[in-house]
Design a protein around this motif. Structure first.
Motif, PDB file in Angstrom:
ATOM      1  N   PHE A   1     -21.401 -21.678 -42.797  1.00 32.56           N
ATOM      2  CA  PHE A   1     -20.276 -21.543 -43.727  1.00 32.56           C
ATOM      3  C   PHE A   1     -19.225 -20.646 -43.097  1.00 32.56           C
ATOM      4  O   PHE A   1     -19.529 -19.543 -42.628  1.00 32.56           O
ATOM      5  CB  PHE A   1     -20.771 -20.936 -45.042  1.00 32.56           C
TER       6      PHE A   1
ATOM      7  N   THR B   1     -18.219 -25.828 -44.984  1.00 33.09           N
ATOM      8  CA  THR B   1     -19.652 -25.691 -44.761  1.00 33.09           C
ATOM      9  C   THR B   1     -20.119 -26.945 -44.044  1.00 33.09           C
ATOM     10  O   THR B   1     -19.772 -28.050 -44.454  1.00 33.09           O
ATOM     11  CB  THR B   1     -20.395 -25.581 -46.108  1.00 33.09           C
TER      12      THR B   1
ATOM     13  N   PRO C   1     -14.134 -25.934 -39.773  1.00 32.04           N
ATOM     14  CA  PRO C   1     -12.850 -25.428 -40.279  1.00 32.04           C
ATOM     15  C   PRO C   1     -13.046 -24.240 -41.225  1.00 32.04           C
ATOM     16  O   PRO C   1     -14.137 -24.024 -41.769  1.00 32.04           O
ATOM     17  CB  PRO C   1     -12.258 -26.626 -41.030  1.00 32.04           C
ATOM     18  N   VAL C   2     -11.991 -23.509 -41.455  1.00 29.06           N
ATOM     19  CA  VAL C   2     -12.024 -22.368 -42.380  1.00 29.06           C
ATOM     20  C   VAL C   2     -12.400 -22.852 -43.784  1.00 29.06           C
ATOM     21  O   VAL C   2     -11.918 -23.879 -44.254  1.00 29.06           O
ATOM     22  CB  VAL C   2     -10.646 -21.683 -42.413  1.00 29.06           C
ATOM     23  N   GLY C   3     -13.272 -22.122 -44.424  1.00 28.41           N
ATOM     24  CA  GLY C   3     -13.667 -22.449 -45.792  1.00 28.41           C
ATOM     25  C   GLY C   3     -14.714 -23.525 -45.888  1.00 28.41           C
ATOM     26  O   GLY C   3     -15.254 -23.771 -46.963  1.00 28.41           O
TER      27      GLY C   3
ATOM     28  N   PRO D   1      -7.047 -24.664 -42.488  1.00 31.39           N
ATOM     29  CA  PRO D   1      -8.412 -25.006 -42.060  1.00 31.39           C
ATOM     30  C   PRO D   1      -8.586 -24.914 -40.544  1.00 31.39           C
ATOM     31  O   PRO D   1      -9.612 -24.459 -40.062  1.00 31.39           O
ATOM     32  CB  PRO D   1      -8.586 -26.449 -42.549  1.00 31.39           C
TER      33      PRO D   1
ATOM     34  N   GLN E   1     -16.521 -18.303 -43.733  1.00 24.08           N
ATOM     35  CA  GLN E   1     -16.035 -17.447 -44.816  1.00 24.08           C
ATOM     36  C   GLN E   1     -14.509 -17.307 -44.753  1.00 24.08           C
ATOM     37  O   GLN E   1     -13.979 -16.761 -43.776  1.00 24.08           O
ATOM     38  CB  GLN E   1     -16.704 -16.072 -44.674  1.00 24.08           C
ATOM     39  N   PRO E   2     -13.807 -17.802 -45.772  1.00 17.42           N
ATOM     40  CA  PRO E   2     -12.337 -17.773 -45.701  1.00 17.42           C
ATOM     41  C   PRO E   2     -11.712 -16.474 -46.188  1.00 17.42           C
ATOM     42  O   PRO E   2     -10.546 -16.214 -45.909  1.00 17.42           O
ATOM     43  CB  PRO E   2     -11.931 -18.923 -46.613  1.00 17.42           C
TER      44      PRO E   2
END
Lengths: 184, 584
Positions: free
Chosen positions: B495, B541, B537-539, B445, B497-498
């Motif tokens: 968002f 929202t 963080p990554v992923g 993250p 995007q991971p």
């Protein structure tokens, strides 16, 4: 014994809302709704072990969200992510005098933490403070209160996304290196 | 760094400028991998100059050289100030000094090369008024101060007044709010300060170079009335930074035409607090210190711990939280600010650390890592008055609660705009592209460390484009343009995007307005403070509720300097309310 117990206990399985396993490689975009979703990227798909008759159709998902925090991420004292795991399992049979319990454990299973007993909707929520971990759902006698280990069979299992992390040895430009040199 | 003290006295605040005492030099820096017992050893020479004057960034010794990249250098020109200039022609920089400005006062701010000494070695860097950090500007809420900036560095520059809801013409965004200040030119900023809080200022041209070389400073806006909450004995600034050096202490050059380290941003190997690597301060036993943390690093997020103590979190970017709370550490991403109260109950030394779970992507493991950022020497002599009881109490800031109340009706509604972050790459060396196969088995993250410094270093802004994409239109970066009316309350969902080449966390900064982070991943946030920058963080929202209070042309961007240079920004317009628009 567990198989026998399950066979004896089996009646018609109560139909519950199906939860499709998450395709972790699928591209997932946030939808335009008032409530955003937990990050699908880190969701843990729970797959049945088929150790107990009647549980083979079970499907499950453990969603990870950061514990509420003013910072955007919540960290434990050592800097590990502190997350809340929301477990939902469907298609579990009712088994007399038994209940299903969710656990988190390190990959080497040297540390185990109880997440919680699944409620009648197959759901429970609890904290996890590890970076790499497994989630298991076990069948336990009603009232089993042990916090650090399970006693019954594993019904479903899953691995955190971080558990996929692997040495680069043996991959890409490091293909000539053996990954077992690095413990894999 | 001069101490400034805002002491509560009979309900009033007295400002006392402390004297500056030189800090003793102690070796307290941790090597990047000191806690990482995985060294296989490789024979790469990081101290010898490569083609074009490049130096390779330090790598974990257990990491073998990536096949195909032996001798590779970034596809842009290497540059450091001493390539063009003789350091002897420039003054030695001095620690920051406080300057109190009354309404209408003018501060002259010189942007120039300076000599800095870090861990015993001298470097030619940049400074505001020959100071590190720049002058600590203090102004009263509601006042307007003038800052006359003279540019004497080789690059165009501007000054961005981060977090301040000022007249947009003085926001410092080149090409949007002003032309850049060319070398030799002067530009005068009128800085109107409507909000109390701890802000900061920095360039908005090639921050990856200019800010990293020392162009940053804090600006505090003092309230007319004492704030709510517990009292404290003194206040201290902690400007958190890092510098990328070889193990022998040579600065790694910057990309001249375009930033290097465009994938992750430039993570340093030497941690700095207030511009030095050996920051210490003395306190008395029992003293309650309010620390104002500002992350001025290009890319690195810190997780700041004060010994083993829980600390009281009291405020963030633009003022206090609704409620004070106890926290074990303070994760802070670039450009964010947090204020914490810390009491030191025992005599001795307390380390302020960056305590993280780093990732070793080559091994595929997490490992604990601790950098000592600063040392607090707690004297045996007790402090008066004893604030222990008041410090142990958590206060509710009713004025913040009331100020936020009118916005709560918007918390649960549909977002007005949705943005997705992503990255695109082109023409990267094949070895890097192939290595991503393994690198992206798992993306954390938040990347607390640069686990792949070679790969990161070889990626320039010419090869990497970081993107903010408008979900409604598909527009990307400056293709996006939103228009609002002054007074609008706008919900923006972002968002991260991971599923991408190399997703990363992004500190999202909105210029000229203030916002609340009302939910993360669908979970409502319960204790709010007004923000101008928030970590995504990554992923994840996050939903930002933005009060469009300040008319003008404004920018939204990622505050990782290299991501900004690699395209991750767009602008929006806030049209003035009718009455204001009619005012001549």
């Amino acid at each position: 014994m567990w198989t026998l117990l399950a066979l004896l206990a089996l009646g018609p399985a109560e139909e519950r809302p199906a939860i499709a396993p998450v395709d972790l490689d699928a591209t997932v975009f946030a939808t335009c709704s008032a409530v955003a979703e937990p990050p699908a990227y880190y969701a843990i798909s729970l797959v049945p072990t088929r150790q107990v008759v009647g549980t083979g159709r079970a499907t499950g998902l453990a969603q990870m969200t950061f514990d509420r925090s003013p910072f955007g991420v919540e960290l434990a004292a050592d800097g590990s992510y502190r997350t809340t795991l929301a477990v939902e399992v469907a298609h579990l049979p009712s088994i007399d005098d038994h209940e299903f319990v969710a656990w988190a454990t390190t990959p080497s299973i040297d540390r185990i933490a109880r997440i919680g007993t699944l409620d009648e909707d197959g759901a429970t929520t609890g904290p996890v403070e590890w970076n790499k971990f497994l989630v298991v759902i076990t069948l336990e006698p009603v009232g089993y209160s042990e916090e650090t280990s399970w006693s019954g069979p594993v019904i479903l299992r899953g691995m955190s996304r971080s558990g996929r992390m692997h040495t680069m040895a043996g991959h890409g430009p490091f293909e000539q290196l053996e990954c077992r040199t690095f413990g894999y | 760094m001069p101490n400034f003290r805002i002491l509560r006295s009979g309900g009033a605040f007295l400002l006392v400028l402390g004297t500056l005492l030189p800090s003793p030099v102690v070796a307290q820096q941790h090597d990047q991998h000191a806690d990482h017992d995985m060294h296989m050893g490789h024979d790469m020479d990081h101290e010898t100059e490569l083609e074009g004057g490049w130096l390779m960034p330090p790598m974990d010794p257990n990491m073998p050289m990536m096949p195909g990249l032996e001798g590779a250098v970034p596809p842009v020109s290497a540059w450091l100030p001493h390539f063009d200039l003789d350091p002897e022609d420039f003054p030695r920089a001095e620690p920051s000094r406080a300057v109190r400005l009354a309404d209408g006062d003018t501060l002259d701010l010189l942007v120039s090369p300076v000599r800095r000494t870090i861990l015993g070695q001298e470097y030619l860097m940049y400074g505001y008024n020959n100071q590190y950090p720049g002058p600590f500007i203090q102004a009263e809420r509601g006042s307007t101060v003038m800052v006359r900036v003279r540019n004497e560095i080789r690059f165009p520059t501007t000054v961005h007044w981060h977090g301040i809801r000022l007249d947009y013409r003085f926001d410092g965004v080149p090409g949007l709010t002003q032309p850049p200040i060319e070398p030799g030119e002067v530009f005068t900023y009128e800085v109107k300060v409507p909000d109390a809080g701890m802000f900061w200022y920095h360039p908005h041209v090639r921050e990856d170079i200019q800010q990293d070389l020392g162009l940053y400073g804090n600006l505090v806006v003092l309230p007319e009335e004492p704030a709510d909450g517990a009292p404290y004995h003194r206040e201290e600034l902690l400007a958190l930074d890092d510098l990328l050096m070889t193990e022998g202490g040579q600065l790694i050059p910057y990309g001249l035409e375009s930033p290097v380290n465009a994938l992750m941003g430039r993570y340093g190997t030497v941690m700095l607090v207030n511009g030095v690597a050996d920051h210490e301060l003395d306190v008395q036993r029992g003293e309650v210190v309010r620390f104002h943390l500002t992350n001025v690093a290009n890319a690195r997020p810190f997780n700041v711990r004060f010994g083993e103590m829980d600390v009281k979190l009291v405020g963030s970017d633009i003022g206090p939280f609704e409620r004070e709370s106890w926290v074990g550490s303070v994760p802070i991403s670039p450009a964010e600010r947090y204020a914490v109260d810390v009491q030191f109950p025992e005599a001795g030394r307390v380390a302020i650390t960056n305590t993280i779970q780093a990732v070793d992507h080559f091994r595929g493991v997490f490992y604990p890592h601790v950098d000592t950022l600063a040392i607090v020497n707690v004297r045996a002599e007790g402090v008066e008055p004893d604030l222990s009881e008041l410090h142990s109490t958590l206060h509710v800031n009713e004025h913040v609660v009331q100020e936020i109340d009118p916005f709560r009706e918007h918390f649960d509604r549909e977002p007005d705009h949705e943005i997705t972050t992503m990255v695109r790459v082109r023409d990267l060396p094949q070895a890097i592209v192939l290595s991503m196969e393994a690198d992206t088995f798992y993306v954390p993250p938040v990347e607390w460390n640069d686990a792949m410094p070679m790969m990161n270093w070889l990626s320039s802004g010419n090869q990497v484009t970081w993107i903010l994409e408008d979900e409604a239109t598909g527009g990307r970066n400056e293709e996006i343009h939103w228009t609002f009316q002054q007074g609008d309350v706008v919900k923006i969902r972002v968002f991260n995007q991971p599923q991408d080449f190399h997703p990363m966390q992004h500190p999202i900064h909105i210029h000229g307005q203030r916002f609340l982070v009302v939910s993360r991943d669908g979970v409502p946030q319960e204790n709010l403070a007004w923000k101008d920058t928030a970590l995504l963080p990554v992923g994840s929202t996050m939903d930002l509720l933005v009060e469009m209070s300040n008319p003008g042309e404004w920018m939204i961007h990622c505050h990782i300097a290299e991501h900004l240079s690699a395209g991750m920004h767009f602008h929006f317009t806030v049209e003035p309310a009718a009455a204001e628009a009619d005012t001549p």
